[in-house]
Design a protein around this motif. Structure first.
Motif, PDB file in Angstrom:
ATOM      1  N   GLU A  42      -3.955 -28.165  57.381  1.00 16.69           N
ATOM      2  CA  GLU A  42      -4.635 -29.396  58.004  1.00 16.69           C
ATOM      3  C   GLU A  42      -6.012 -29.628  57.290  1.00 16.69           C
ATOM      4  OE1 GLU A  42      -4.350 -26.241  59.984  1.00 16.69           O
ATOM      5  OE2 GLU A  42      -2.266 -26.679  60.154  1.00 16.69           O
ATOM      6  N   PRO A  43      -6.304 -30.854  57.223  1.00 16.65           N
ATOM      7  CA  PRO A  43      -7.582 -31.264  56.354  1.00 16.65           C
ATOM      8  C   PRO A  43      -8.911 -30.481  57.360  1.00 16.65           C
ATOM      9  CG  PRO A  43      -6.338 -33.153  56.694  1.00 16.65           C
ATOM     10  CD  PRO A  43      -5.594 -31.943  57.679  1.00 16.65           C
ATOM     11  N   GLN A  44      -8.755 -30.488  58.635  1.00 17.52           N
ATOM     12  CA  GLN A  44     -10.043 -29.832  59.410  1.00 17.52           C
ATOM     13  C   GLN A  44      -9.853 -28.438  59.620  1.00 17.52           C
ATOM     14  OE1 GLN A  44     -12.450 -31.646  59.871  1.00 17.52           O
ATOM     15  NE2 GLN A  44     -11.294 -33.611  58.837  1.00 17.52           N
ATOM     16  N   GLY A  45      -8.715 -27.774  59.084  1.00 16.79           N
ATOM     17  CA  GLY A  45      -8.448 -26.418  59.221  1.00 16.79           C
ATOM     18  C   GLY A  45      -9.557 -25.335  58.355  1.00 16.79           C
ATOM     19  N   HIS A  46     -10.100 -24.615  59.178  1.00 12.70           N
ATOM     20  CA  HIS A  46     -10.775 -23.488  58.352  1.00 12.70           C
ATOM     21  C   HIS A  46     -10.011 -22.566  57.609  1.00 12.70           C
ATOM     22  CE1 HIS A  46     -14.146 -24.844  61.134  1.00 12.70           C
ATOM     23  NE2 HIS A  46     -13.409 -24.716  62.181  1.00 12.70           N
ATOM     24  N   GLY A  47     -10.728 -22.187  56.534  1.00 15.83           N
ATOM     25  CA  GLY A  47      -9.949 -21.082  55.675  1.00 15.83           C
ATOM     26  C   GLY A  47      -9.931 -19.768  56.524  1.00 15.83           C
ATOM     27  N   LEU A  48      -8.724 -18.851  56.382  1.00 12.12           N
ATOM     28  CA  LEU A  48      -8.588 -17.671  57.059  1.00 12.12           C
ATOM     29  C   LEU A  48      -8.609 -16.662  55.987  1.00 12.12           C
ATOM     30  CD1 LEU A  48      -5.955 -19.054  59.468  1.00 12.12           C
ATOM     31  CD2 LEU A  48      -8.334 -18.702  60.073  1.00 12.12           C
ATOM     32  N   TRP A  49      -9.210 -15.506  56.315  1.00 10.76           N
ATOM     33  CA  TRP A  49      -8.956 -14.270  55.630  1.00 10.76           C
ATOM     34  C   TRP A  49      -7.612 -13.754  55.881  1.00 10.76           C
ATOM     35  CZ3 TRP A  49     -12.984 -13.325  52.409  1.00 10.76           C
ATOM     36  CH2 TRP A  49     -14.077 -13.917  52.433  1.00 10.76           C
ATOM     37  N   PRO A  50      -7.198 -13.139  54.829  1.00  8.89           N
ATOM     38  CA  PRO A  50      -5.874 -12.492  54.835  1.00  8.89           C
ATOM     39  C   PRO A  50      -5.648 -11.352  55.991  1.00  8.89           C
ATOM     40  CG  PRO A  50      -6.199 -12.699  52.599  1.00  8.89           C
ATOM     41  CD  PRO A  50      -7.497 -13.180  53.379  1.00  8.89           C
ATOM     42  N   VAL A  51      -4.730 -11.086  56.825  1.00  8.17           N
ATOM     43  CA  VAL A  51      -4.767 -10.072  57.720  1.00  8.17           C
ATOM     44  C   VAL A  51      -3.860  -9.074  56.931  1.00  8.17           C
ATOM     45  CG1 VAL A  51      -3.989  -9.502  60.112  1.00  8.17           C
ATOM     46  CG2 VAL A  51      -4.938 -11.716  59.884  1.00  8.17           C
ATOM     47  N   VAL A  52      -4.312  -7.859  57.003  1.00  7.60           N
ATOM     48  CA  VAL A  52      -3.411  -6.738  56.530  1.00  7.60           C
ATOM     49  C   VAL A  52      -3.585  -5.432  57.735  1.00  7.60           C
ATOM     50  CG1 VAL A  52      -4.126  -7.220  54.276  1.00  7.60           C
ATOM     51  CG2 VAL A  52      -5.714  -5.672  55.354  1.00  7.60           C
ATOM     52  N   ALA A  53      -2.715  -4.743  57.246  1.00  6.53           N
ATOM     53  CA  ALA A  53      -2.503  -3.391  58.161  1.00  6.53           C
ATOM     54  C   ALA A  53      -3.400  -2.214  57.454  1.00  6.53           C
ATOM     55  CB  ALA A  53      -1.353  -2.949  58.508  1.00  6.53           C
ATOM     56  N   GLY A  54      -4.211  -1.453  58.209  1.00  6.08           N
ATOM     57  CA  GLY A  54      -5.030   0.007  57.675  1.00  6.08           C
ATOM     58  C   GLY A  54      -4.129   0.484  56.814  1.00  6.08           C
ATOM     59  N   GLN A  55      -3.103   0.546  56.747  1.00  8.68           N
ATOM     60  CA  GLN A  55      -2.104   1.536  56.062  1.00  8.68           C
ATOM     61  C   GLN A  55      -1.557   0.889  54.877  1.00  8.68           C
ATOM     62  OE1 GLN A  55      -1.265   0.718  59.298  1.00  8.68           O
ATOM     63  NE2 GLN A  55       0.936   0.089  59.357  1.00  8.68           N
ATOM     64  N   ASP A  56      -1.765  -0.603  54.662  1.00  6.35           N
ATOM     65  CA  ASP A  56      -1.410  -1.520  53.591  1.00  6.35           C
ATOM     66  C   ASP A  56      -2.153  -0.941  52.440  1.00  6.35           C
ATOM     67  OD1 ASP A  56       0.773  -2.907  55.138  1.00  6.35           O
ATOM     68  OD2 ASP A  56      -0.626  -4.531  55.298  1.00  6.35           O
ATOM     69  N   TRP A  57      -1.730  -1.333  51.285  1.00  7.61           N
ATOM     70  CA  TRP A  57      -2.306  -1.203  49.867  1.00  7.61           C
ATOM     71  C   TRP A  57      -2.025  -2.336  49.125  1.00  7.61           C
ATOM     72  CZ3 TRP A  57       0.229  -0.389  45.383  1.00  7.61           C
ATOM     73  CH2 TRP A  57       1.484  -0.190  45.476  1.00  7.61           C
ATOM     74  N   CYS A  58      -2.869  -2.365  47.993  1.00  9.39           N
ATOM     75  CA  CYS A  58      -2.477  -3.409  47.105  1.00  9.39           C
ATOM     76  C   CYS A  58      -2.976  -3.073  45.466  1.00  9.39           C
ATOM     77  CB  CYS A  58      -3.300  -4.689  47.303  1.00  9.39           C
ATOM     78  SG  CYS A  58      -5.008  -4.655  46.876  1.00  9.39           S
ATOM     79  N   GLY A  59      -2.985  -3.613  44.674  1.00  8.31           N
ATOM     80  CA  GLY A  59      -2.979  -3.145  43.291  1.00  8.31           C
ATOM     81  C   GLY A  59      -4.495  -3.491  42.987  1.00  8.31           C
ATOM     82  N   HIS A  60      -5.333  -3.912  43.736  1.00  9.17           N
ATOM     83  CA  HIS A  60      -6.767  -3.732  43.474  1.00  9.17           C
ATOM     84  C   HIS A  60      -7.559  -2.559  43.728  1.00  9.17           C
ATOM     85  CE1 HIS A  60      -6.457  -8.305  42.860  1.00  9.17           C
ATOM     86  NE2 HIS A  60      -6.009  -8.583  44.015  1.00  9.17           N
ATOM     87  N   PHE A  61      -6.764  -1.741  44.686  1.00  8.98           N
ATOM     88  CA  PHE A  61      -7.647  -0.459  45.061  1.00  8.98           C
ATOM     89  C   PHE A  61      -8.125   0.274  43.862  1.00  8.98           C
ATOM     90  CE2 PHE A  61      -7.937   3.835  46.445  1.00  8.98           C
ATOM     91  CZ  PHE A  61      -8.740   3.689  47.637  1.00  8.98           C
ATOM     92  N   THR A  62      -9.210   0.697  43.756  1.00  9.28           N
ATOM     93  CA  THR A  62      -9.688   1.743  42.935  1.00  9.28           C
ATOM     94  C   THR A  62     -10.558   2.793  43.821  1.00  9.28           C
ATOM     95  OG1 THR A  62     -11.381   0.681  42.324  1.00  9.28           O
ATOM     96  CG2 THR A  62      -9.711   0.232  41.014  1.00  9.28           C
ATOM     97  N   ALA A  63     -10.791   4.009  43.188  1.00  7.35           N
ATOM     98  CA  ALA A  63     -11.751   4.996  43.877  1.00  7.35           C
ATOM     99  C   ALA A  63     -13.062   4.433  44.058  1.00  7.35           C
ATOM    100  CB  ALA A  63     -11.851   6.419  43.133  1.00  7.35           C
ATOM    101  N   GLU A  64     -13.600   3.515  43.248  1.00 11.07           N
ATOM    102  CA  GLU A  64     -14.798   2.771  43.101  1.00 11.07           C
ATOM    103  C   GLU A  64     -14.930   1.954  44.414  1.00 11.07           C
ATOM    104  OE1 GLU A  64     -13.084   2.748  40.191  1.00 11.07           O
ATOM    105  OE2 GLU A  64     -13.813   4.673  39.415  1.00 11.07           O
ATOM    106  N   GLN A  65     -13.866   1.324  44.982  1.00  5.78           N
ATOM    107  CA  GLN A  65     -13.960   0.504  45.988  1.00  5.78           C
ATOM    108  C   GLN A  65     -13.679   1.158  47.160  1.00  5.78           C
ATOM    109  OE1 GLN A  65     -11.002  -2.653  45.110  1.00  5.78           O
ATOM    110  NE2 GLN A  65     -12.263  -3.402  43.511  1.00  5.78           N
ATOM    111  N   THR A  66     -14.216   2.212  47.610  1.00  5.08           N
ATOM    112  CA  THR A  66     -14.018   2.859  48.742  1.00  5.08           C
ATOM    113  C   THR A  66     -15.358   2.492  49.754  1.00  5.08           C
ATOM    114  OG1 THR A  66     -15.223   5.020  48.007  1.00  5.08           O
ATOM    115  CG2 THR A  66     -12.576   5.118  48.019  1.00  5.08           C
ATOM    116  N   PRO A  67     -15.128   2.608  51.153  1.00  6.31           N
ATOM    117  CA  PRO A  67     -16.030   2.079  51.695  1.00  6.31           C
ATOM    118  C   PRO A  67     -17.488   2.621  51.474  1.00  6.31           C
ATOM    119  CG  PRO A  67     -14.273   2.758  53.213  1.00  6.31           C
ATOM    120  CD  PRO A  67     -14.118   3.399  51.750  1.00  6.31           C
TER     121      PRO A  67
END
Length: 69
Positions: A42-67
């Motif tokens: 929608e032209p007036q729609g706001h951008g949304l952050w992707p929703v993920v589950a806490g146990q999901d994972w992706c290829g971007h994870f590295t030990a340097e990206q821990t909280p």
């Protein structure tokens, strides 16, 4: 499948667990803040952050990206 069992979204510094005003999110979902919000059709729609589950994972994870502590 992730090779490291602790390599999941919940342990990534870019995971936002939806805490708002001190209240925890419903379920185990959170927001992935690694990439910018996703545009909506929608032209007036706001951008949304992707929703993920806490146990999901992706290829971007590295030990340097821990909280950050």
């Amino acid at each position: 499948m992730a090779t490291n069992p602790s390599a999941n979204c919940r342990s990534c510094r870019y995971y936002d667990d939806h805490k708002l005003n001190g209240a925890a999110a419903q379920g185990e979902e959170g927001l992935c803040r690694f990439n910018p919000p996703v545009s909506q059709p929608e032209p007036q729609g706001h951008g949304l952050w992707p929703v993920v589950a806490g146990q999901d994972w992706c290829g971007h994870f590295t030990a340097e990206q821990t909280p950050a502590e």
